[in-house]
Scaffold this motif. Structure first.
Motif, PDB file in Angstrom:
ATOM      1  N   ILE A  96       0.842  -1.206   0.000  1.00  0.00           N
ATOM      2  CA  ILE A  96       0.000   0.000   0.000  1.00  0.00           C
ATOM      3  C   ILE A  96       0.877   1.255   0.000  1.00  0.00           C
ATOM      4  N   LYS A 157      -0.447  -3.979  11.233  1.00  0.00           N
ATOM      5  CA  LYS A 157      -1.305  -3.379  12.263  1.00  0.00           C
ATOM      6  C   LYS A 157      -0.662  -3.364  13.641  1.00  0.00           C
ATOM      7  N   TRP A 176      -3.184   9.503   8.174  1.00  0.00           N
ATOM      8  CA  TRP A 176      -3.995   8.761   7.211  1.00  0.00           C
ATOM      9  C   TRP A 176      -3.619   7.300   7.410  1.00  0.00           C
ATOM     10  N   PHE A 178      -3.787   3.340   7.088  1.00  0.00           N
ATOM     11  CA  PHE A 178      -4.185   2.188   6.265  1.00  0.00           C
ATOM     12  C   PHE A 178      -4.021   0.864   6.989  1.00  0.00           C
ATOM     13  N   ALA A 180      -4.837  -2.151   9.575  1.00  0.00           N
ATOM     14  CA  ALA A 180      -6.141  -2.725   9.905  1.00  0.00           C
ATOM     15  C   ALA A 180      -6.426  -2.660  11.398  1.00  0.00           C
ATOM     16  N   VAL A 181      -6.279  -1.465  11.959  1.00  0.00           N
ATOM     17  CA  VAL A 181      -6.521  -1.243  13.383  1.00  0.00           C
ATOM     18  C   VAL A 181      -6.885   0.237  13.531  1.00  0.00           C
ATOM     19  N   GLU A 194      -7.656   9.719  10.031  1.00  0.00           N
ATOM     20  CA  GLU A 194      -8.597   9.177   9.052  1.00  0.00           C
ATOM     21  C   GLU A 194      -8.196   7.730   8.794  1.00  0.00           C
ATOM     22  N   VAL A 196      -8.515   4.275   6.879  1.00  0.00           N
ATOM     23  CA  VAL A 196      -8.989   3.639   5.646  1.00  0.00           C
ATOM     24  C   VAL A 196      -8.881   2.137   5.865  1.00  0.00           C
ATOM     25  N   HIS A 197     -10.009   1.502   6.161  1.00  0.00           N
ATOM     26  CA  HIS A 197      -9.967   0.066   6.418  1.00  0.00           C
ATOM     27  C   HIS A 197     -10.447  -0.665   5.179  1.00  0.00           C
ATOM     28  N   LEU A 198      -9.505  -1.081   4.346  1.00  0.00           N
ATOM     29  CA  LEU A 198      -9.883  -1.727   3.088  1.00  0.00           C
ATOM     30  C   LEU A 198     -10.646  -3.024   3.328  1.00  0.00           C
TER      31      LEU A 198
END
Lengths: 212, 212
Positions: A96, A157, A176, A178, A180-181, A194, A196-198
């Motif tokens: 990412i 994470k 920002w 990305f 997963a937490v 902000e 962003v949990h894909l």
């Protein structure tokens, strides 16, 4: 001219980039004026919703004449803070992180990726689209010597919260995330996070498909 | 056992993957039981919100005893449809498409990337983590011969709607859209579209930073 900004709800805030996106496309297509009704049909909102949203910022345009597309886009551009340059660093030069560094779409709106940081010796010293990958140990020194507005956290994470705390301690005001937490910041802090949990986004698709 | 699913609002739906994420982490940490109060504190929700959310699915756990973490995670796993395998194809093998193909995080929950499609002759025939990149002209044939549940659109925005229509015409029911445009599907259609607008998310950070 500084506009009076009233209280802006989360929902209104999330619609502002969408207005900006639609108006940018309309300007490119040569459309000069748009009524709130036409804009509402394009965007899947109601006309009264649009007028209410714009009232949060003092309102734009004149009753009955619709909005001038370029002027409205320009106002929202300012509201979103896009008239300022924002420098970005990326923590974590994995999939990412590299995709963000490679992506040029944000640059036209003044978001400039300066560099990346990683712990992997095989990545440190390399560069992506001319953006160097530095050792994460150099993070604090870099932040002391360079003005950075936003940090994108693209680490595993398990490392994300610790990285966020290092960033905040060194003056970063925009995160920002990305990983997963959910990043937790102190309540009395003026840091914007902000997430962003894909995977959350992917799972809402399977949720809706399984409910059929 | 099929649970009765009541009407689920957009907000509740968006919280379900978050519950799943927190419960997965708690299970990994060896936590066996959790009260709605404890869960609410971890997740930044209210306890009554959590109970209301779970009531949409018939409710879980017993009053006063809290929830069994593994059982609750298992129920939400099923609600999210994660007990089924989902095959994914990726349209557009650029930055984001490649990052998705490289990412292994979704696989443990049964989301399997099968292949990518692109128009670029330099990419066609290559593979990413063992996933082949095919010519976009082969899309229809591929969809006739293979069961695909979800397509991730990672094309330039100018191509996204056209690609979506080709996908829908060939039976795709789930679209995960990364292009910077809202995909429009017919109202009477049972296609699920989830838009991930990375720039919208970035712009909400600068919006909030500029409002300070």
């Amino acid at each position: 001219m500084a506009r009076e900004r009233n209280y802006v709800s989360e929902a209104v805030m999330r619609r502002m980039p969408k207005y900006y996106r639609y108006l940018t496309d309309m300007e490119k297509a040569g459309i000069e004026r748009v009524s709130s009704k036409e804009l509402s049909q394009r965007m899947g909102l109601t006309a009264s919703q649009i007028r209410q949203d714009f009232n949060c910022f003092g309102g734009f345009g004149q009753q009955g004449y619709g909005y001038n597309v370029s002027e409205l886009r320009h106002e929202i551009h300012k509201i979103l803070g896009l008239h300022k340059k924002h420098s970005i660093i990326i923590i974590g030069a994995g999939n990412i992180g590299q995709a963000l560094a490679n992506y040029t779409g944000f640059e036209k709106d003044g978001f400039l990726v300066k560099c990346l940081f990683d712990i992997n010796p095989r990545l440190i010293g390399m560069s992506i689209r001319g953006k160097p990958i530095y050792d994460i140990d150099e993070l604090e020194d870099y932040l002391k010597e360079n003005q950075v507005h936003i940090a994108a956290i693209c680490t595993p994470k398990e490392k994300a919260q610790e990285v966020a705390e290092r960033l905040i301690k060194n003056g970063i005001k925009g995160i920002w995330n990305f990983a997963a937490v959910d990043i937790v910041v102190p309540n009395n802090n003026d840091v914007i996070v902000e997430n962003v949990h894909l995977s959350d986004s992917l799972y809402t698709i399977s949720f809706q498909m399984s409910g059929e």
